[in-house]
Write a protein that holds these residues in place. Sequence first.
Motif, PDB file in Angstrom:
ATOM      1  N   ASN A 181     -15.562   6.373  -8.394  1.00 37.12           N
ATOM      2  CA  ASN A 181     -14.901   6.853  -7.261  1.00 37.12           C
ATOM      3  C   ASN A 181     -15.231   8.300  -7.028  1.00 37.12           C
ATOM      4  N   GLU A 182     -15.180   9.037  -8.293  1.00 36.00           N
ATOM      5  CA  GLU A 182     -15.258  10.479  -8.251  1.00 36.00           C
ATOM      6  C   GLU A 182     -16.827  10.751  -7.692  1.00 36.00           C
ATOM      7  N   ALA A 183     -17.720  10.150  -8.376  1.00 35.28           N
ATOM      8  CA  ALA A 183     -19.221  10.401  -8.075  1.00 35.28           C
ATOM      9  C   ALA A 183     -19.458   9.852  -6.660  1.00 35.28           C
ATOM     10  N   TYR A 184     -18.973   9.006  -6.109  1.00 32.20           N
ATOM     11  CA  TYR A 184     -19.242   8.441  -4.742  1.00 32.20           C
ATOM     12  C   TYR A 184     -18.600   9.359  -3.760  1.00 32.20           C
ATOM     13  N   ASP A 185     -17.530   9.938  -4.119  1.00 36.18           N
ATOM     14  CA  ASP A 185     -16.951  10.660  -3.250  1.00 36.18           C
ATOM     15  C   ASP A 185     -17.500  12.197  -3.085  1.00 36.18           C
ATOM     16  N   GLU A 186     -17.949  12.501  -4.282  1.00 33.84           N
ATOM     17  CA  GLU A 186     -18.779  13.738  -4.075  1.00 33.84           C
ATOM     18  C   GLU A 186     -20.076  13.924  -3.167  1.00 33.84           C
ATOM     19  N   PHE A 187     -20.418  12.584  -3.189  1.00 32.49           N
ATOM     20  CA  PHE A 187     -21.647  12.343  -2.301  1.00 32.49           C
ATOM     21  C   PHE A 187     -21.169  12.045  -0.903  1.00 32.49           C
ATOM     22  N   LEU A 188     -20.144  11.614  -0.727  1.00 38.31           N
ATOM     23  CA  LEU A 188     -19.725  11.405   0.770  1.00 38.31           C
ATOM     24  C   LEU A 188     -19.096  12.431   1.503  1.00 38.31           C
ATOM     25  N   ALA A 189     -18.830  13.635   0.606  1.00 36.18           N
ATOM     26  CA  ALA A 189     -18.297  14.877   1.111  1.00 36.18           C
ATOM     27  C   ALA A 189     -19.347  15.449   2.084  1.00 36.18           C
ATOM     28  N   ASP A 190     -20.575  15.261   1.677  1.00 31.13           N
ATOM     29  CA  ASP A 190     -21.852  15.868   2.629  1.00 31.13           C
ATOM     30  C   ASP A 190     -21.696  15.207   4.010  1.00 31.13           C
ATOM     31  N   TYR A 191     -20.999  13.934   4.081  1.00 36.93           N
ATOM     32  CA  TYR A 191     -21.109  13.418   5.303  1.00 36.93           C
ATOM     33  C   TYR A 191     -19.614  13.304   6.060  1.00 36.93           C
ATOM     34  N   GLY A 192     -18.743  14.317   5.555  1.00 39.11           N
ATOM     35  CA  GLY A 192     -17.284  14.350   5.808  1.00 39.11           C
ATOM     36  C   GLY A 192     -16.484  13.507   5.809  1.00 39.11           C
TER      37      GLY A 192
END
Length: 370
Positions: free
Chosen positions: A139-150
């Motif tokens: 979740n943490e790794a995926y969320d870091e990626f998703l942050a670039d998409y708001g």
Amino acid sequence: MSKTLDRRRFLSGGAMAGAAAAATALATPAVAQSLPNVRWRLTSGFPNNLDTIYGGAVVMANAVRAITGGKFDIQVFQAGEIVPGPQAIDAVKANTVEITHTCGYYFTGKDPTFAIGSTIPFGLNGRLQNAWLYHGGGNEAYDEFLADYGVTGRPGGGTGAQMGGWYRKEINSLADLSGLKMRIAGVAGEVMSRLGVVPQQLPGGDIYPALERGTIDAAEWVGPYDDEKLGFHQIAPYYYYPAFWEGGLTIHFYINRDQYAGLPDEYKAALDTACKAANINMQALYDVKNKDAIRSLVSKGTQLRPLPRDVLDAAYKTSFELYEEYGQRYPAWAKIYPGWKKFRDEGFEWFRVAEYTYDSYNFAMQASGN
């Protein structure tokens, strides 16, 4: 009327009003009374006739509403009512809607890393998927990626291992895939294209007419329960397994980051808890419904077939070659994939010890009539 009587009635009425007010105050905690009314809209990636997969969003929204006494209300819309499914992430980022419920691999055109949080070919099974996401750093790794998409993501539904799709003609070897037009999405579509398939990405509601008209030769969706509802068995008699591309799909709730950050802590807890409930509930429902649906489909003439070994072997080799390519081309993939792969390999080692041997023995005994 005497003044004494008036006074008694006044006091009596006041006492009753005070008691009612006190009862209301006791029924609704003071903290809840102070929280704001919040109204969100959710766009689903699925039509509402697919009650289990679409219903994951309904389960979540109902739980949030119940936990907050109706003060946090999320209205669920089926795919296309507000925005088309492929635009869901953009709609959440733009705050057209606050939240969506859909599959990450629908957005691999933006970056294949969207798929690694949901499922990729020869990936994790359902239990290991939850383990990685909730407690293995996923979740943490995926969320870091998703942050670039708001957006921020929360697991919101599991299907278990899916079926490998419906085919008009038998697939006896890898050569039979050449030129086959198949509805298949995401990273799996790229793998299949390298095996000779012509992939088509179609939403659930468009698959049946495309298969009926012959626009496509084969299609995969989820599994027996949904597939029977969509009627694929009426057109394509051969039903293959397994979907090597979806061994343990996680559907996500993708939430606008600013909207989530602005929620009171109590509402964040309610939302996170409701998403977990929806995640567990969907997998359990599919396990119940699929066991009955597969028997129903076979009784209607469906021909069950395992995918040929040379197809699986070629797909396995192609998949991991593709992941290495992604690591060279996509920084986010290169950051997440090594940890995911390590978790996968170690998880598989453990599952071979107890889970696999337990299941294999029981399945063999049941199949032999014992």
